[in-house]
Design a protein around this motif. Sequence first.
Motif, PDB file in Angstrom:
ATOM      1  N   VAL B 354      52.226 105.059  61.622  1.00  0.00           N
ATOM      2  CA  VAL B 354      49.951 105.472  61.072  1.00  0.00           C
ATOM      3  C   VAL B 354      50.292 105.198  59.879  1.00  0.00           C
ATOM      4  O   VAL B 354      49.133 104.900  59.211  1.00  0.00           O
ATOM      5  N   THR B 355      51.898 105.413  59.043  1.00  0.00           N
ATOM      6  CA  THR B 355      52.033 105.481  57.630  1.00  0.00           C
ATOM      7  C   THR B 355      51.840 103.875  57.266  1.00  0.00           C
ATOM      8  O   THR B 355      51.450 103.578  55.151  1.00  0.00           O
ATOM      9  N   GLN B 356      52.252 103.013  57.620  1.00  0.00           N
ATOM     10  CA  GLN B 356      52.466 101.415  57.618  1.00  0.00           C
ATOM     11  C   GLN B 356      50.419 101.103  57.629  1.00  0.00           C
ATOM     12  O   GLN B 356      49.893 100.779  56.368  1.00  0.00           O
ATOM     13  N   ALA B 357      50.492 101.582  58.349  1.00  0.00           N
ATOM     14  CA  ALA B 357      48.219 101.499  58.929  1.00  0.00           C
ATOM     15  C   ALA B 357      47.842 101.729  58.056  1.00  0.00           C
ATOM     16  O   ALA B 357      46.565 101.624  57.513  1.00  0.00           O
ATOM     17  N   LEU B 358      48.037 103.053  57.561  1.00  0.00           N
ATOM     18  CA  LEU B 358      47.662 103.817  55.755  1.00  0.00           C
ATOM     19  C   LEU B 358      47.667 102.932  54.653  1.00  0.00           C
ATOM     20  O   LEU B 358      46.578 103.413  53.584  1.00  0.00           O
ATOM     21  N   GLY B 359      48.459 101.930  54.767  1.00  0.00           N
ATOM     22  CA  GLY B 359      49.542 101.429  53.408  1.00  0.00           C
ATOM     23  C   GLY B 359      49.711 102.489  52.712  1.00  0.00           C
ATOM     24  O   GLY B 359      50.220 101.747  51.428  1.00  0.00           O
ATOM     25  N   TYR B 360      50.908 103.080  53.087  1.00  0.00           N
ATOM     26  CA  TYR B 360      51.850 103.327  52.634  1.00  0.00           C
ATOM     27  C   TYR B 360      53.157 103.054  52.214  1.00  0.00           C
ATOM     28  O   TYR B 360      53.453 101.960  52.711  1.00  0.00           O
ATOM     29  N   ASP B 361      53.805 102.915  51.198  1.00  0.00           N
ATOM     30  CA  ASP B 361      54.921 102.232  50.496  1.00  0.00           C
ATOM     31  C   ASP B 361      56.120 103.070  51.427  1.00  0.00           C
ATOM     32  O   ASP B 361      56.078 104.299  51.447  1.00  0.00           O
ATOM     33  N   PRO B 362      56.940 102.369  52.547  1.00  0.00           N
ATOM     34  CA  PRO B 362      57.544 102.797  53.314  1.00  0.00           C
ATOM     35  C   PRO B 362      58.939 103.571  52.771  1.00  0.00           C
ATOM     36  O   PRO B 362      59.617 104.656  52.705  1.00  0.00           O
ATOM     37  N   VAL B 363      59.421 103.135  50.882  1.00  0.00           N
ATOM     38  CA  VAL B 363      60.406 103.313  50.549  1.00  0.00           C
ATOM     39  C   VAL B 363      59.775 105.277  49.874  1.00  0.00           C
ATOM     40  O   VAL B 363      60.719 105.749  50.111  1.00  0.00           O
ATOM     41  N   TRP B 364      59.030 105.282  49.913  1.00  0.00           N
ATOM     42  CA  TRP B 364      58.286 106.029  48.649  1.00  0.00           C
ATOM     43  C   TRP B 364      58.169 107.164  50.630  1.00  0.00           C
ATOM     44  O   TRP B 364      58.644 108.333  50.127  1.00  0.00           O
ATOM     45  N   PHE B 365      57.403 107.159  51.958  1.00  0.00           N
ATOM     46  CA  PHE B 365      58.061 107.355  52.493  1.00  0.00           C
ATOM     47  C   PHE B 365      58.882 108.111  53.229  1.00  0.00           C
ATOM     48  O   PHE B 365      58.835 109.376  53.375  1.00  0.00           O
ATOM     49  N   GLY B 366      59.793 107.758  53.015  1.00  0.00           N
ATOM     50  CA  GLY B 366      61.531 108.240  53.103  1.00  0.00           C
ATOM     51  C   GLY B 366      62.142 108.907  52.409  1.00  0.00           C
ATOM     52  O   GLY B 366      62.629 109.856  52.459  1.00  0.00           O
ATOM     53  N   VAL B 367      61.421 108.977  50.534  1.00  0.00           N
ATOM     54  CA  VAL B 367      61.567 110.332  49.754  1.00  0.00           C
ATOM     55  C   VAL B 367      60.604 111.369  50.527  1.00  0.00           C
ATOM     56  O   VAL B 367      61.800 112.724  50.303  1.00  0.00           O
ATOM     57  N   ILE B 368      59.442 111.060  50.852  1.00  0.00           N
ATOM     58  CA  ILE B 368      58.541 112.439  50.978  1.00  0.00           C
ATOM     59  C   ILE B 368      59.540 113.094  52.871  1.00  0.00           C
ATOM     60  O   ILE B 368      59.875 114.434  52.994  1.00  0.00           O
ATOM     61  N   ILE B 369      60.008 112.185  53.641  1.00  0.00           N
ATOM     62  CA  ILE B 369      61.054 112.239  54.737  1.00  0.00           C
ATOM     63  C   ILE B 369      61.966 113.346  53.870  1.00  0.00           C
ATOM     64  O   ILE B 369      62.673 114.506  54.988  1.00  0.00           O
ATOM     65  N   VAL B 370      62.221 112.959  53.433  1.00  0.00           N
ATOM     66  CA  VAL B 370      63.626 113.367  52.921  1.00  0.00           C
ATOM     67  C   VAL B 370      63.342 115.042  52.179  1.00  0.00           C
ATOM     68  O   VAL B 370      64.616 116.104  52.362  1.00  0.00           O
ATOM     69  N   ILE B 371      62.575 115.335  51.303  1.00  0.00           N
ATOM     70  CA  ILE B 371      62.497 116.238  50.827  1.00  0.00           C
ATOM     71  C   ILE B 371      62.019 117.535  52.109  1.00  0.00           C
ATOM     72  O   ILE B 371      62.348 118.186  51.972  1.00  0.00           O
ATOM     73  N   VAL B 372      60.774 116.840  53.099  1.00  0.00           N
ATOM     74  CA  VAL B 372      61.174 117.852  53.913  1.00  0.00           C
ATOM     75  C   VAL B 372      62.179 117.780  54.675  1.00  0.00           C
ATOM     76  O   VAL B 372      61.678 119.311  55.149  1.00  0.00           O
ATOM     77  N   CYS B 373      62.952 117.373  55.081  1.00  0.00           N
ATOM     78  CA  CYS B 373      64.131 117.587  56.012  1.00  0.00           C
ATOM     79  C   CYS B 373      64.855 118.433  55.012  1.00  0.00           C
ATOM     80  O   CYS B 373      65.452 119.260  55.284  1.00  0.00           O
ATOM     81  N   VAL B 421      51.323 112.765  43.563  1.00  0.00           N
ATOM     82  CA  VAL B 421      50.086 112.329  42.470  1.00  0.00           C
ATOM     83  C   VAL B 421      50.823 111.065  42.187  1.00  0.00           C
ATOM     84  O   VAL B 421      50.212 110.267  41.505  1.00  0.00           O
ATOM     85  N   ALA B 422      52.353 111.189  41.544  1.00  0.00           N
ATOM     86  CA  ALA B 422      53.257 110.617  40.819  1.00  0.00           C
ATOM     87  C   ALA B 422      53.904 109.837  41.275  1.00  0.00           C
ATOM     88  O   ALA B 422      55.285 109.917  41.548  1.00  0.00           O
ATOM     89  N   PRO B 423      53.993 108.533  42.411  1.00  0.00           N
ATOM     90  CA  PRO B 423      54.536 108.175  43.774  1.00  0.00           C
ATOM     91  C   PRO B 423      55.650 107.128  43.003  1.00  0.00           C
ATOM     92  O   PRO B 423      56.684 107.034  42.959  1.00  0.00           O
ATOM     93  N   ASP B 424      55.094 106.820  41.404  1.00  0.00           N
ATOM     94  CA  ASP B 424      56.375 106.297  40.825  1.00  0.00           C
ATOM     95  C   ASP B 424      57.469 106.825  40.469  1.00  0.00           C
ATOM     96  O   ASP B 424      58.571 105.980  39.929  1.00  0.00           O
ATOM     97  N   ILE B 425      57.609 108.053  40.491  1.00  0.00           N
ATOM     98  CA  ILE B 425      58.935 108.712  39.797  1.00  0.00           C
ATOM     99  C   ILE B 425      59.931 108.139  41.453  1.00  0.00           C
ATOM    100  O   ILE B 425      60.859 108.019  40.944  1.00  0.00           O
ATOM    101  N   ALA B 426      59.235 108.334  42.457  1.00  0.00           N
ATOM    102  CA  ALA B 426      60.416 107.675  43.499  1.00  0.00           C
ATOM    103  C   ALA B 426      60.616 106.027  43.501  1.00  0.00           C
ATOM    104  O   ALA B 426      61.529 105.571  43.586  1.00  0.00           O
ATOM    105  N   LEU B 427      59.218 105.136  43.104  1.00  0.00           N
ATOM    106  CA  LEU B 427      59.536 104.320  43.062  1.00  0.00           C
ATOM    107  C   LEU B 427      59.441 102.932  41.927  1.00  0.00           C
ATOM    108  O   LEU B 427      59.977 102.021  42.472  1.00  0.00           O
TER     109      LEU B 427
END
Lengths: 159, 434
Positions: B354-373, B421-427
């Motif tokens: 789903v996130t790939q279809a929406l165009g989100y960066d896989p690495v960025w989504f990984g960071v999001i996943i870790v923070i929700v964990c 807002v600022a995905p570059d902090i991760a990327l």
Amino acid sequence: MLARVFQAAAVAASAVAIAALAALAAVTVIDVAGRYLFNKPLLGAIEMSEFLMVFLSFGGLALAELRNGHITVDFFVSALPERARALLEAAGALLGIVFWGFVAWRATVHSSRIWAAGEVSANLTVPTWPFYLAVTVGSGLLALALIGRVVRSVRIGLA
Amino acid sequence: MDTTTVGVIGFAAMLGLMFLGVPIGVAMGAVGFFGFAWVNGWNSALNMLALAPYSAVATYVLSVVPLFVLMGHLANETGIGRELYATAQTWLKHRRGGLAMATVAACAGFAAISGSSVATAATMTTVALPQMRKMGYDPRLATGSVAAGGTLGILIPPSVIFLIYGFLTETSIGKLFLAGILPGILLTVMFVITIAIATWHNPKLAPTVQERASFADRLRALREVWAVAALFTLVIGGMYGGAFTATEAAGIGAFGTLILALVRGRLTWGTLWRSLASTAETVAIITVILIGAVVLGYFLAVTQLPMKLSQMLADSGLSPTSIMLMIIVAYLIMGAFMDELAMILLTVPILFPVTQALGYDPVWFGVIIVIVCQAGMIAPPVGLNVFVISGMVKDVPMADIYRGILPFLAAMMVLLGILMVAPDIALYLPRTMK
């Protein structure tokens, strides 16, 4: 008596897992050291790691069960009275026996099939059937450990 | 009945089984196996079950997990956590709430060689908590800073959650690890600020402020952390520079930790055995969930549920941002009730497309996943770190620990907002890697 024998079997399987872990670390370090220091990586290191992963992963299953290590969501169940909880636990363990029993059975069948066919691994050319048999032993021991849990829980539930 | 309906029923049945207390791995595996048999017939289900459990674990890529877990256990057993705390304390003890700040800082340092949140929290519970209690710190602040600081273990590399996420989505482990560094430092600073604000607002939380250590003492204290710095540079630097694969880096890291302990006279047969044994047990626990998730994955694939879901969301007319926000909220709710590793093994295969279809960066989504964990590990009612601390400190009620973590939980939410807002902090860092 039976319980003691079983406990010993679980501990032995777990010792195999620990040995596999130590070997996995050694293989990785020897491979890297070989490549950088002697310009000669360890032959078949990746395949060895994969085989060791099987022993490591399945070896500890039964002992982890005996130590109550396996993860459940107990938040909702913890609101129930003790006897209801015990009966639910017995039912869950029963389902576990079915699942791991199937896994053990299928791994055995597959193991005997590739034994008969004489299948060997791509790089090290060792027979692959023993590694599927490790799956049988690990999941089989886990299923047996769950029998103990069913017996204990049913006793509490029907007390 | 069409296969998608079977998929939905199967998924609901699995959640039901989990909530009835069936071990998570078994709930996933049993539903996966019987559901697969329902859709594709018994023969193909029996064949699938002959191969899937074996191939789930017999992979070189996955061997990185036990090796990094071993590195963390070795570091823990050989007292590196204690050294880090002593150093952080020397630098921060003269500030109000300084011992709590030192706890967070030491957690961040320990996180740089340990990949687990629970291990980090357990280490600091034995090292930092007694000190804070002795100095009269409010138990809520003391336990809250240990619980929250512990979660840095999975954001700052190495990290077991990044490893599993990378394994599931075939995202580069090296890039994921690098992506965790800046958000990890930022969150550490935010935790320290949280403590500063809380203790400024209510000085009773941290009644004693110690004397400032001399500059010479501080410099001397820094010498204690060279071991951690060296290991981190070797492992993460080696991956960054392309000298090692992730698995090799993990093996070298574990070996390096062992050598360091040996050189400094900290290694005994007992500590070595305990490190190996607890790693093997952790691996066994992961194996059960992993096999369940892989078998369930086969079932979900034949029902095409993940594809249908991403189609449905894409056609819903909602903006990518609002869908992402929904995903994050869903994760926060799930994380409050579930084990985090099980949660990502269960949901990432479904939501990642789903996130790939929406165009989100896989690495960025990984960071999001870790923070929700991370949030899930300390959020009531089921916070793994809180359970660990509560198991080790009997005289602080769990409700107090949960109250103590609330400000830290708020800091995590702020970090999620910043990263949206600022995905570059991760990327930024991963982009510099070849």
